[in-house]
Scaffold this motif. Structure first.
Motif, PDB file in Angstrom:
ATOM      1  N   VAL A 159      60.113  -6.371  37.046  1.00 14.53           N
ATOM      2  CA  VAL A 159      59.678  -5.554  37.721  1.00 14.53           C
ATOM      3  C   VAL A 159      59.189  -4.441  37.251  1.00 14.53           C
ATOM      4  CG1 VAL A 159      60.020  -4.281  39.933  1.00 14.53           C
ATOM      5  CG2 VAL A 159      61.024  -6.595  39.666  1.00 14.53           C
ATOM      6  N   GLU A 196      57.395  -5.695  45.183  1.00 13.20           N
ATOM      7  CA  GLU A 196      57.609  -5.382  43.733  1.00 13.20           C
ATOM      8  C   GLU A 196      56.372  -5.957  43.029  1.00 13.20           C
ATOM      9  OE1 GLU A 196      62.432  -6.766  43.465  1.00 13.20           O
ATOM     10  OE2 GLU A 196      60.845  -8.192  43.118  1.00 13.20           O
ATOM     11  N   SER A 223      57.975  -0.693  42.397  1.00 15.88           N
ATOM     12  CA  SER A 223      58.352  -1.062  43.773  1.00 15.88           C
ATOM     13  C   SER A 223      58.405  -0.070  44.872  1.00 15.88           C
ATOM     14  CB  SER A 223      59.780  -1.597  43.459  1.00 15.88           C
ATOM     15  OG  SER A 223      60.879  -0.536  43.261  1.00 15.88           O
ATOM     16  N   ARG A 280      55.264  -7.190  39.351  1.00 13.20           N
ATOM     17  CA  ARG A 280      55.850  -8.109  38.257  1.00 13.20           C
ATOM     18  C   ARG A 280      54.763  -8.351  37.183  1.00 13.20           C
ATOM     19  NH1 ARG A 280      61.356 -11.405  39.488  1.00 13.20           N
ATOM     20  NH2 ARG A 280      61.737 -10.196  41.551  1.00 13.20           N
TER      21      ARG A 280
END
Length: 503
Positions: free
Chosen positions: A494, A485, A497, A487
């Motif tokens: 998120v 992920e 991904s 972020r």
């Protein structure tokens, strides 16, 4: 300033690149008087500074004349912590085997004054003591300006204890301490950590990776090399998610002290809520190591004359040779091979041989997830300065290393250096391949320093690009799937991904 008896004379031309007052003793930090509302009209006001324990006393200087020609007008009274030598800023790192944890901290106590140790044990058990090694470094250990002149500040003493024979994934408590000659013990605050999984252990394992974070001042002050505006956002996002994090990799461009030694204290204090609870592993970047004629592969001046000495001393890394900042690390289902992009990695070098052994010696049946890490982009990036000359990486990097990644089936490679986020498809020789047949390359250099531009057009192998601040997170719970992920630091959410799967 610290110490309080500073040299307030003007020293033009000795501060390297970047803005800052040309004072012969570099201040810890500074503010402008117009930060106080109404000062320009009334000539009165108030400024607030946050001070941290840095082993010596402090004083404030009031200057006119601006940054280029500062003139000292007045000096405050001396300010001192109750115990300026107290042990502070514990930082964890894995040792050279999976069942060792190292605890490193800073104090003002030399070994002639006090015995450093860590009291530790499993919760509910009788505590034991682990003696600590003590090191420091002097001005002569550094290699250039401003680190050896206006930026110099005594680093104090750095202590490292080794906590051995840990039981996998058990909770341990610890306290850093110093036993004085009269028997009194000066304690740090009690902390705890969870021991790492053994190699091959199947359990939930969560790894945070980012680069180029640096530090910033919570009180709004300025400092030299003051260009890491999102550093606190990233730090705070990591702290908020700390209960869901098992280990952290900060992959180069660590503090951006760039020769101003006091800023290493500021960085260790900023990240202490993280480093005191989970292992904080490092890679070396240009702002730690590079300086002309110092043995670095690159001849720039980005370290400000530090040449790796503060980074190698302030933080433990399980390397075989202190200045060769490459190492291997097993963590549960992961094998991490961490390269030192500031030393030669080309075929035929000592580092190339190490990387070949590291990538090739893992049992993929037990540790299915193989991860390569370096600071500079040795794989793929469409950052503008890499794309400008058409290499899309460090020159000669893929020619030297892509065969290794292919032969040993590296799953993911991570880089910093370019201040942005980018992910490729599984790629080999610039062609996208099915999962498992190429390596996914991820740039996570948006930890905090000023952002970098992309090329106007994305190359075919570039799947996702975002010019923002953030960090990456790997999660594995079994041998069948690995989740990644990306972020953002601003909200922790998120934004990209992918999942790698194994039969």
């Amino acid at each position: 300033f610290s110490p309080s008896n500073f040299n307030g004379s003007t020293c033009p031309g000795s501060h390297g690149s970047g803005p800052g007052p040309a004072i012969c003793s570099a201040p810890i930090k500074y503010q402008f008087t117009n930060y106080s509302s109404g000062y320009n009209k009334s000539a009165t006001g108030a400024l607030k500074f946050q001070l941290i324990n840095q082993r010596q006393d402090f004083s404030f200087g009031f200057f006119t004349g601006g940054l280029s020609n500062p003139t000292l007008v007045a000096v405050s009274n001396r300010i001192v912590f109750a115990n300026p030598k107290a042990p502070v800023y514990p930082r964890l790192a894995l040792g050279k085997t999976w069942n060792k944890m190292t605890v490193t901290w800073t104090s003002g106590y030399g070994i002639s004054e006090a015995h450093p140790f860590v009291e530790w044990g499993m919760k509910g058990s009788h505590p034991v003591h682990a003696a600590a090694d003590t090191v420091t470094f002097g001005r002569e250990s550094l290699c250039g300006e401003p680190a050896r002149s206006v930026g110099w500040r005594d680093p104090g003493f750095i202590h490292t204890a080794f906590l051995k024979n840990l039981s996998p994934e058990k909770e341990y408590y610890y306290k850093i301490g110093h036993r004085l000659r009269n028997g009194q013990v000066i304690w740090g605050k009690p902390k705890s950590f969870r021991a790492p999984p053994y190699p091959g252990q199947k359990s939930l394992q969560r790894v945070v990776i980012f680069g180029d974070m640096g530090k910033d001042e919570r009180d709004g002050s300025n400092e030299y090399q003051n260009y890491q505006p999102a550093s606190l956002n990233t730090t705070d996002a990591l702290i908020r998610d700390l209960d869901n994090t098992d280990i952290v990799f900060h992959i180069g461009d660590i503090s951006y002290a760039n020769g101003y030694l006091s800023q290493w204290d500021q960085f260790t204090q900023q990240v202490e809520p993280i480093t005191s609870r989970v292992p904080y592993m490092m890679a070396s970047g240009n702002h730690e190591r590079d300086f002309p004629n110092s043995g670095s592969l690159y001849n720039g001046t980005d370290s400000g004359g530090e040449c790796g000495v503060p980074a190698e001393t302030m933080y433990y890394v399980p390397t075989e040779k202190r200045d060769n900042y490459w190492y291997s690390m097993d963590y549960g289902m992961f094998r991490f091979c961490v390269a030192d992009s500031e030393h030669d990695w080309r075929e035929g070098t000592e580092q190339y041989s190490f990387l070949d052994r590291c990538l090739g010696s893992v049992d993929r049946a037990r540790q299915p997830w193989l991860v390569f890490i370096a600071h500079r982009v040795l794989g793929y990036s469409s950052g503008f300065f890499y794309g400008f000359d058409g290499t899309f990486a460090e020159p000669m990097a893929r020619q030297s290393l892509e065969g290794l990644w292919r032969r040993h089936r590296v799953d993911v490679a991570f880089y910093g250096h370019v201040h942005q986020y980018e992910r490729t498809c599984p790629v080999y020789e610039e062609r996208c391949l099915p999962d498992g047949h190429g390596t996914v390359h991820v740039v996570v250099g948006g930890g905090g320093s000023h952002l970098s531009n992309f090329t106007a057009e994305a190359p075919p192998w570039s799947v996702y690009r975002q010019m923002d601040y953030g960090f990456g997170k790997l999660t594995a719970s079994d041998a069948r799937s690995l989740q990644f992920e990306y972020r953002r630091s601003s909200d922790g959410k998120v934004y990209d991904s992918f999942t790698l799967r194994r039969d």
